[in-house]
Design a protein around this motif. Sequence first.
Motif, PDB file in Angstrom:
ATOM      1  N   CYS A  10       0.833  -1.207   0.000  1.00 34.57           N
ATOM      2  CA  CYS A  10       0.000   0.000   0.000  1.00 34.57           C
ATOM      3  C   CYS A  10       0.865   1.254   0.000  1.00 34.57           C
ATOM      4  CB  CYS A  10      -0.883   0.050   1.250  1.00 34.57           C
ATOM      5  SG  CYS A  10      -2.059  -1.282   1.401  1.00 34.57           S
ATOM      6  N   ALA A  11       1.991   1.164   0.694  1.00 33.95           N
ATOM      7  CA  ALA A  11       2.869   2.321   0.856  1.00 33.95           C
ATOM      8  C   ALA A  11       4.313   1.858   0.971  1.00 33.95           C
ATOM      9  CB  ALA A  11       2.469   3.119   2.092  1.00 33.95           C
ATOM     10  N   LEU A  12       5.205   2.740   0.580  1.00 35.03           N
ATOM     11  CA  LEU A  12       6.644   2.472   0.622  1.00 35.03           C
ATOM     12  C   LEU A  12       7.307   3.607   1.389  1.00 35.03           C
ATOM     13  CD1 LEU A  12       8.708   0.451  -0.682  1.00 35.03           C
ATOM     14  CD2 LEU A  12       9.027   2.185  -2.466  1.00 35.03           C
ATOM     15  N   VAL A  13       8.232   3.271   2.295  1.00 35.66           N
ATOM     16  CA  VAL A  13       8.977   4.280   3.052  1.00 35.66           C
ATOM     17  C   VAL A  13      10.444   4.188   2.650  1.00 35.66           C
ATOM     18  CG1 VAL A  13       9.588   5.155   5.340  1.00 35.66           C
ATOM     19  CG2 VAL A  13       7.379   4.022   4.993  1.00 35.66           C
ATOM     20  N   ILE A  14      10.989   5.311   2.179  1.00 34.65           N
ATOM     21  CA  ILE A  14      12.391   5.374   1.771  1.00 34.65           C
ATOM     22  C   ILE A  14      13.110   6.346   2.701  1.00 34.65           C
ATOM     23  CG2 ILE A  14      13.987   5.973  -0.092  1.00 34.65           C
ATOM     24  CD1 ILE A  14      11.661   5.411  -2.040  1.00 34.65           C
ATOM     25  N   ASN A  15      14.153   5.887   3.364  1.00 35.39           N
ATOM     26  CA  ASN A  15      14.936   6.733   4.264  1.00 35.39           C
ATOM     27  C   ASN A  15      16.174   7.278   3.553  1.00 35.39           C
ATOM     28  OD1 ASN A  15      13.107   6.306   6.281  1.00 35.39           O
ATOM     29  ND2 ASN A  15      14.499   5.203   7.632  1.00 35.39           N
ATOM     30  N   ASP A  16      16.730   8.357   4.116  1.00 40.89           N
ATOM     31  CA  ASP A  16      17.916   9.026   3.545  1.00 40.89           C
ATOM     32  C   ASP A  16      17.702   9.315   2.072  1.00 40.89           C
ATOM     33  OD1 ASP A  16      19.072   8.825   6.042  1.00 40.89           O
ATOM     34  OD2 ASP A  16      20.233   7.047   5.546  1.00 40.89           O
ATOM     35  N   PHE A  17      16.554   9.903   1.761  1.00 42.43           N
ATOM     36  CA  PHE A  17      16.158  10.101   0.366  1.00 42.43           C
ATOM     37  C   PHE A  17      17.095  11.064  -0.369  1.00 42.43           C
ATOM     38  CE2 PHE A  17      13.460  11.917  -3.022  1.00 42.43           C
ATOM     39  CZ  PHE A  17      13.178  10.744  -3.708  1.00 42.43           C
ATOM     40  N   LEU A  18      17.461  12.159   0.268  1.00 47.27           N
ATOM     41  CA  LEU A  18      18.367  13.132  -0.340  1.00 47.27           C
ATOM     42  C   LEU A  18      19.750  13.058   0.288  1.00 47.27           C
ATOM     43  CD1 LEU A  18      16.144  16.357  -0.508  1.00 47.27           C
ATOM     44  CD2 LEU A  18      16.476  14.630  -2.283  1.00 47.27           C
ATOM     45  N   SER A  19      20.728  13.557  -0.430  1.00 46.91           N
ATOM     46  CA  SER A  19      22.066  13.702   0.165  1.00 46.91           C
ATOM     47  C   SER A  19      21.965  14.692   1.322  1.00 46.91           C
ATOM     48  CB  SER A  19      23.046  14.239  -0.874  1.00 46.91           C
ATOM     49  OG  SER A  19      22.710  15.585  -1.202  1.00 46.91           O
ATOM     50  N   PRO A  20      22.862  14.625   2.300  1.00 52.27           N
ATOM     51  CA  PRO A  20      22.804  15.585   3.418  1.00 52.27           C
ATOM     52  C   PRO A  20      22.842  17.038   2.951  1.00 52.27           C
ATOM     53  CG  PRO A  20      24.294  13.791   3.961  1.00 52.27           C
ATOM     54  CD  PRO A  20      23.901  13.609   2.515  1.00 52.27           C
ATOM     55  N   GLU A  21      23.613  17.327   1.906  1.00 52.58           N
ATOM     56  CA  GLU A  21      23.733  18.712   1.419  1.00 52.58           C
ATOM     57  C   GLU A  21      22.409  19.210   0.835  1.00 52.58           C
ATOM     58  OE1 GLU A  21      25.756  16.179   0.294  1.00 52.58           O
ATOM     59  OE2 GLU A  21      27.447  16.605   1.630  1.00 52.58           O
ATOM     60  N   LEU A  22      21.791  18.400  -0.025  1.00 43.84           N
ATOM     61  CA  LEU A  22      20.532  18.819  -0.636  1.00 43.84           C
ATOM     62  C   LEU A  22      19.412  18.850   0.400  1.00 43.84           C
ATOM     63  CD1 LEU A  22      18.940  19.746  -3.050  1.00 43.84           C
ATOM     64  CD2 LEU A  22      18.695  17.349  -3.774  1.00 43.84           C
ATOM     65  N   PHE A  23      19.413  17.900   1.324  1.00 44.56           N
ATOM     66  CA  PHE A  23      18.391  17.916   2.375  1.00 44.56           C
ATOM     67  C   PHE A  23      18.502  19.196   3.199  1.00 44.56           C
ATOM     68  CE2 PHE A  23      16.899  17.043   6.707  1.00 44.56           C
ATOM     69  CZ  PHE A  23      15.561  16.821   6.422  1.00 44.56           C
ATOM     70  N   HIS A  24      19.716  19.623   3.502  1.00 48.63           N
ATOM     71  CA  HIS A  24      19.908  20.857   4.273  1.00 48.63           C
ATOM     72  C   HIS A  24      19.323  22.056   3.513  1.00 48.63           C
ATOM     73  CE1 HIS A  24      21.628  23.726   7.056  1.00 48.63           C
ATOM     74  NE2 HIS A  24      22.136  24.378   6.018  1.00 48.63           N
ATOM     75  N   LYS A  25      19.575  22.131   2.216  1.00 52.03           N
ATOM     76  CA  LYS A  25      19.030  23.236   1.406  1.00 52.03           C
ATOM     77  C   LYS A  25      17.501  23.222   1.411  1.00 52.03           C
ATOM     78  CE  LYS A  25      22.563  23.231  -2.194  1.00 52.03           C
ATOM     79  NZ  LYS A  25      22.722  23.098  -3.660  1.00 52.03           N
ATOM     80  N   ILE A  26      16.927  22.034   1.231  1.00 46.06           N
ATOM     81  CA  ILE A  26      15.466  21.896   1.165  1.00 46.06           C
ATOM     82  C   ILE A  26      14.837  22.184   2.524  1.00 46.06           C
ATOM     83  CG2 ILE A  26      13.603  20.178   0.898  1.00 46.06           C
ATOM     84  CD1 ILE A  26      14.597  20.809  -1.801  1.00 46.06           C
ATOM     85  N   SER A  27      15.446  21.677   3.599  1.00 43.61           N
ATOM     86  CA  SER A  27      14.838  21.813   4.931  1.00 43.61           C
ATOM     87  C   SER A  27      14.983  23.220   5.509  1.00 43.61           C
ATOM     88  CB  SER A  27      15.421  20.775   5.897  1.00 43.61           C
ATOM     89  OG  SER A  27      16.790  21.030   6.117  1.00 43.61           O
ATOM     90  N   THR A  28      15.986  23.977   5.068  1.00 46.07           N
ATOM     91  CA  THR A  28      16.174  25.332   5.600  1.00 46.07           C
ATOM     92  C   THR A  28      15.650  26.415   4.658  1.00 46.07           C
ATOM     93  OG1 THR A  28      18.426  25.418   4.685  1.00 46.07           O
ATOM     94  CG2 THR A  28      18.185  24.672   6.982  1.00 46.07           C
ATOM     95  N   TYR A  29      15.080  26.009   3.544  1.00 44.43           N
ATOM     96  CA  TYR A  29      14.508  26.957   2.593  1.00 44.43           C
ATOM     97  C   TYR A  29      13.361  27.703   3.267  1.00 44.43           C
ATOM     98  CZ  TYR A  29      12.618  28.561  -1.914  1.00 44.43           C
ATOM     99  OH  TYR A  29      12.187  29.318  -2.974  1.00 44.43           O
ATOM    100  N   ASN A  30      13.295  29.022   3.063  1.00 44.65           N
ATOM    101  CA  ASN A  30      12.240  29.817   3.691  1.00 44.65           C
ATOM    102  C   ASN A  30      11.013  29.819   2.777  1.00 44.65           C
ATOM    103  OD1 ASN A  30      10.575  31.747   4.845  1.00 44.65           O
ATOM    104  ND2 ASN A  30      12.300  32.968   5.564  1.00 44.65           N
ATOM    105  N   TYR A  31      10.146  28.854   2.979  1.00 49.66           N
ATOM    106  CA  TYR A  31       8.999  28.657   2.090  1.00 49.66           C
ATOM    107  C   TYR A  31       8.033  29.835   2.115  1.00 49.66           C
ATOM    108  CZ  TYR A  31      10.717  24.001   1.342  1.00 49.66           C
ATOM    109  OH  TYR A  31      11.516  22.957   0.979  1.00 49.66           O
ATOM    110  N   LYS A  32       7.737  30.345   3.287  1.00 49.64           N
ATOM    111  CA  LYS A  32       6.762  31.431   3.384  1.00 49.64           C
ATOM    112  C   LYS A  32       7.289  32.708   2.740  1.00 49.64           C
ATOM    113  CE  LYS A  32       4.667  29.770   7.626  1.00 49.64           C
ATOM    114  NZ  LYS A  32       4.495  30.028   9.054  1.00 49.64           N
ATOM    115  N   THR A  33       8.508  33.102   3.053  1.00 48.26           N
ATOM    116  CA  THR A  33       9.059  34.353   2.538  1.00 48.26           C
ATOM    117  C   THR A  33       9.399  34.259   1.056  1.00 48.26           C
ATOM    118  OG1 THR A  33       9.990  34.883   4.687  1.00 48.26           O
ATOM    119  CG2 THR A  33      10.908  36.047   2.802  1.00 48.26           C
ATOM    120  N   ASN A  34      10.096  33.213   0.662  1.00 47.08           N
ATOM    121  CA  ASN A  34      10.562  33.106  -0.714  1.00 47.08           C
ATOM    122  C   ASN A  34       9.444  32.902  -1.709  1.00 47.08           C
ATOM    123  OD1 ASN A  34      13.137  33.407   0.225  1.00 47.08           O
ATOM    124  ND2 ASN A  34      13.691  31.262   0.038  1.00 47.08           N
TER     125      ASN A  34
END
Length: 197
Positions: A10-34
Amino acid sequence: MYIYANIDDCALVINDFLSPELFHKISTYNYKTNLSSHEENVPDPWDETLYKDKDKNITMEKVMQVTDLSKIENNKVSAVDPIFEEFFKVLINCPFLPYQKNMTIVLNYYEYSKFSGINWHTDGNHTLNYSFYIHENWDPDWGGETLIDTNRGLPLSITPNPNSLVSIKNGISHKVCCINGPKKRKVLQLRGIFFKD
């Protein structure tokens, strides 16, 4: 990147999907402001049954949504920021997820504050639905689990661990448990539709 769980097909869970560098960019992106200057990114109205149920005396806070960050259509990516193009490259090339050149995938941002969640629902006619968790840490005691109805009694639970992606098949009933911790549950939500050749 590795498969953490395959839940009853029914569902698949994938861990460590992004590299640490890209995950940092995605997770710290300012979604509301940008993204506030993009008129098409005004939050869509939600069906109240997703977070309220008068008969069951359930009321949760509404989830904040920013729509149409990026899209793949006819094998072409259009994105409001290059980091989402990078994200789509990883998604398209993931060995565990199907991709067809003529499919459409739309990327949105969801932010769950304390006391927000989503009641049981399916995601309509989308072939696959992906939730990618971009908060930087998460304690299991903070709630926010995704429950998957496997039609075998009790639902199965997925903790929203950072840098993990959950793919849910079409027509599978699921819900997001209410947030009860101090941090916001932040998700890149993708909906994909496969088209026949």
